[in-house]
Scaffold this active site. Structure first.
Site, PDB file in Angstrom:
ATOM      1  N   ARG A 106     -16.413   3.712 -20.472  1.00  0.00           N
ATOM      2  CA  ARG A 106     -17.587   4.408 -21.011  1.00  0.00           C
ATOM      3  C   ARG A 106     -17.200   5.585 -21.900  1.00  0.00           C
ATOM      4  O   ARG A 106     -17.856   5.873 -22.890  1.00  0.00           O
ATOM      5  CB  ARG A 106     -18.485   4.874 -19.855  1.00  0.00           C
ATOM      6  N   SER A 145     -27.082  -4.968 -12.154  1.00  0.00           N
ATOM      7  CA  SER A 145     -25.816  -4.941 -12.889  1.00  0.00           C
ATOM      8  C   SER A 145     -25.744  -3.712 -13.788  1.00  0.00           C
ATOM      9  O   SER A 145     -26.570  -3.527 -14.680  1.00  0.00           O
ATOM     10  CB  SER A 145     -25.684  -6.220 -13.730  1.00  0.00           C
ATOM     11  N   ASP A 181     -17.132  -5.008  -6.038  1.00  0.00           N
ATOM     12  CA  ASP A 181     -15.708  -5.041  -6.378  1.00  0.00           C
ATOM     13  C   ASP A 181     -14.810  -4.909  -5.136  1.00  0.00           C
ATOM     14  O   ASP A 181     -13.611  -5.140  -5.206  1.00  0.00           O
ATOM     15  CB  ASP A 181     -15.377  -3.918  -7.374  1.00  0.00           C
TER      16      ASP A 181
HETATM   17  C1  S3P Z   1     -18.892  -2.360 -13.797  1.00  0.00           C
HETATM   18  C2  S3P Z   1     -19.956  -2.918 -13.159  1.00  0.00           C
HETATM   19  C3  S3P Z   1     -19.849  -3.993 -12.179  1.00  0.00           C
HETATM   20  C4  S3P Z   1     -18.428  -4.166 -11.669  1.00  0.00           C
HETATM   21  C5  S3P Z   1     -17.413  -4.101 -12.761  1.00  0.00           C
HETATM   22  C6  S3P Z   1     -17.515  -2.772 -13.508  1.00  0.00           C
HETATM   23  C7  S3P Z   1     -19.134  -1.301 -14.777  1.00  0.00           C
HETATM   24  O1  S3P Z   1     -20.283  -5.196 -12.776  1.00  0.00           O
HETATM   25  O2  S3P Z   1     -18.295  -5.370 -10.962  1.00  0.00           O
HETATM   26  O3  S3P Z   1     -16.104  -4.228 -12.234  1.00  0.00           O
HETATM   27  O4  S3P Z   1     -18.205  -0.567 -15.137  1.00  0.00           O
HETATM   28  O5  S3P Z   1     -20.283  -1.178 -15.226  1.00  0.00           O
HETATM   29  P1  S3P Z   1     -21.853  -5.553 -12.829  1.00  0.00           P
HETATM   30  O6  S3P Z   1     -22.559  -4.332 -13.209  1.00  0.00           O
HETATM   31  O7  S3P Z   1     -22.014  -6.611 -13.862  1.00  0.00           O
HETATM   32  O8  S3P Z   1     -22.177  -6.042 -11.458  1.00  0.00           O
END
Ligand code: S3P
Length: 443
Positions: free
Chosen positions: A29, A179, A326
């Protein structure tokens, strides 16, 4: 293809670890959000893992100037030894002269889609064979429904993805999956669309984007699972951030403490965002002693976590899945060593991660002699340390979280992990920390 052997050790001494890799979500980010400012962002302790290096390289293709304190400019190989980097989008977002390669990084490809869809130019995003088989319609569909021009392989569901920048309309979108990647992509577009947009989701996913963007001066209103996004009239303030250690990476060592007798592990400077440390609370409910101490705060709370083994009892997990997604492969290691039968349900999302984590976890479990059952949306594991086999071979299926989870079981029982190079995706110094405990052989 790299194979790694982890040799078993009988007694594991107490550990204090202050070198857990920096948070992957915040690292991605920090680079992608820096395009929303017209000033230089400063990022300390960036994660130089494979995923976040790809995010940096894509940003450079899009015109971001990436510097370190030694004056290296856009030279990722030199910059990756720096504790501090500066990110300057001098001319905003430029149309790249090549494809944007995201490697294994789902967060990168999905957030870049949200950033790029409302910008002028053509952008082609692609990844490795694992990323190019993960679902992308969850971002393409909502963006195309508000005027984006995104096409992709297999009826617009799989990368490579081609974005032709377009003018987007404000939206009111409800996501039926929890998500953070979908949410962040939509927020990134909304900030660049004239007008007011709304995003809500079935249950709250990790919220780093909201915290960081508000910290940069974005106008977001948050009301439980609903976010109102007011477009950016002016560029945002630059980021000035020190990235704390990743709780998902730290969690492997919490599992090590939980499954080894009389071992205490202290994990330092860990990100304590409540949407990210749920797995530590699951361990606590299983009977492990967990102590969390906040030591500082910048966008997020940061602190130390102490874990000490205690009776490990089975558990059923059926809620807050997106806060655990995760860590479930690592939790499965604790289930295998617990007293009783543990169960995970409502977790079908596990099938759409870097691997099908339900299949990959259970295949590894069976190799260790652990009895388990596959469910459509989770699994059942019968725990018991006396039944676990020694010196097993498992396949990571290119998934860093599968490789590291079984490496931890390997510290107690011994393991050979096929396709282990993926560990570098999120935790490049993981094996160095393991080497302080046991012998590691790479083939
Ligand atoms: C993440 C969000 C998660 C996670 C990924 C990292 C992120 O995925 O599993 O390892 O940095 O926004 P989802 O938001 O698609 O579940």
């Amino acid at each position: 293809m790299r194979t790694t052997e982890v040799c078993p050790v009988v007694n594991i001494a107490n550990m204090c670890i202050d070198s857990i890799a920096a948070d992957k979500s915040i690292s991605h980010r920090s680079v992608i959000f820096s395009f929303l400012s017209n000033q230089k962002s400063r990022v300390k302790n960036y994660l130089f893992g494979e995923d976040t290096l790809n995010t940096l390289k894509v940003a450079i293709h899009l015109g971001l100037e990436v510097l370190d304190s030694n004056g290296n400019l856009n030279d990722v190989d030199s910059i990756k030894h720096s504790s501090e980097i500066y990110l300057y989008p001098r001319n905003g977002i430029n149309e790249p002269s090549d494809i944007l390669y995201c490697g294994n990084a789902g967060t990168a490809i999905r957030l870049y889609m949200g950033l790029l869809a409302p910008n002028k130019g053509q952008f082609i995003l692609s990844g490795d064979k694992y990323l190019n088989s993960r679902p992308m319609a969850r971002i393409i569909k909502p963006l195309n429904s508000i005027g984006a021009n995104i096409s992709a392989r297999c009826d617009h569901t799989l990368a490579p993805i081609c974005i032709n920048g377009a003018t987007l309309k404000p939206f009111d979108y409800f996501s039926d999956i929890s998500s953070a990647q979908v949410k962040s992509a939509m927020i990134l577009s909304a900030l660049q669309i004239d007008g007011v947009s709304k995003f809500s989701e079935i249950s709250k996913s990790r919220d780093h984007s909201e915290r960081m963007l508000i910290g940069m001066g974005a106008n977001l209103e948050i009301n439980s699972n609903e976010i109102t996004i007011f477009s950016n009239k002016n560029p945002l303030n630059p980021l000035d951030i020190t990235i704390p250690a990743d709780p998902s990476s730290a969690f492997y060592f919490a599992i090590l403490a939980a499954i080894s007798k009389d071992t205490k592990v202290v994990l330092k400077n860990i990100l304590l965002n409540p949407t990210r440390i749920e797995a530590f609370y699951v361990l606590q409910k299983m009977g492990v002693d967990i102590d969390i101490e906040i030591t500082s705060s910048q966008y997020e709370n940061v602190g130390n976590i102490t874990i000490k083994n205690n009776n490990l009892n089975a558990i059923t997990i059926d809620s807050n899945i997106s806060w655990l997604i995760d860590e479930i492969p690592a939790l499965a290691i604790a289930f295998a060593c617990a007293n009783g039968v543990s169960k995970v349900v409502n977790a079908k999302e596990l099938r759409f991660k870097e691997s099908d984590r339900i299949k990959a976890t259970l295949e590894g479990m069976r190799a260790f002699g652990v009895k388990c059952e596959e469910l459509d949306d989770g699994f059942i594991i019968e725990g018991g340390i006396n039944k676990i086999h020694q010196h097993t071979i498992i396949d990571s299926y290119g998934d860093h979280r599968i490789a590291m989870s079984f490496a931890i079981l390997g510290i107690v029982y011994g393991v050979i992990i096929k396709d282990s190079a993926c560990i570098d995706v999120s935790f490049p110094n993981f094996l160095d920390i393991l080497k302080t405990i046991t012998e590691i052989k790479n083939y």
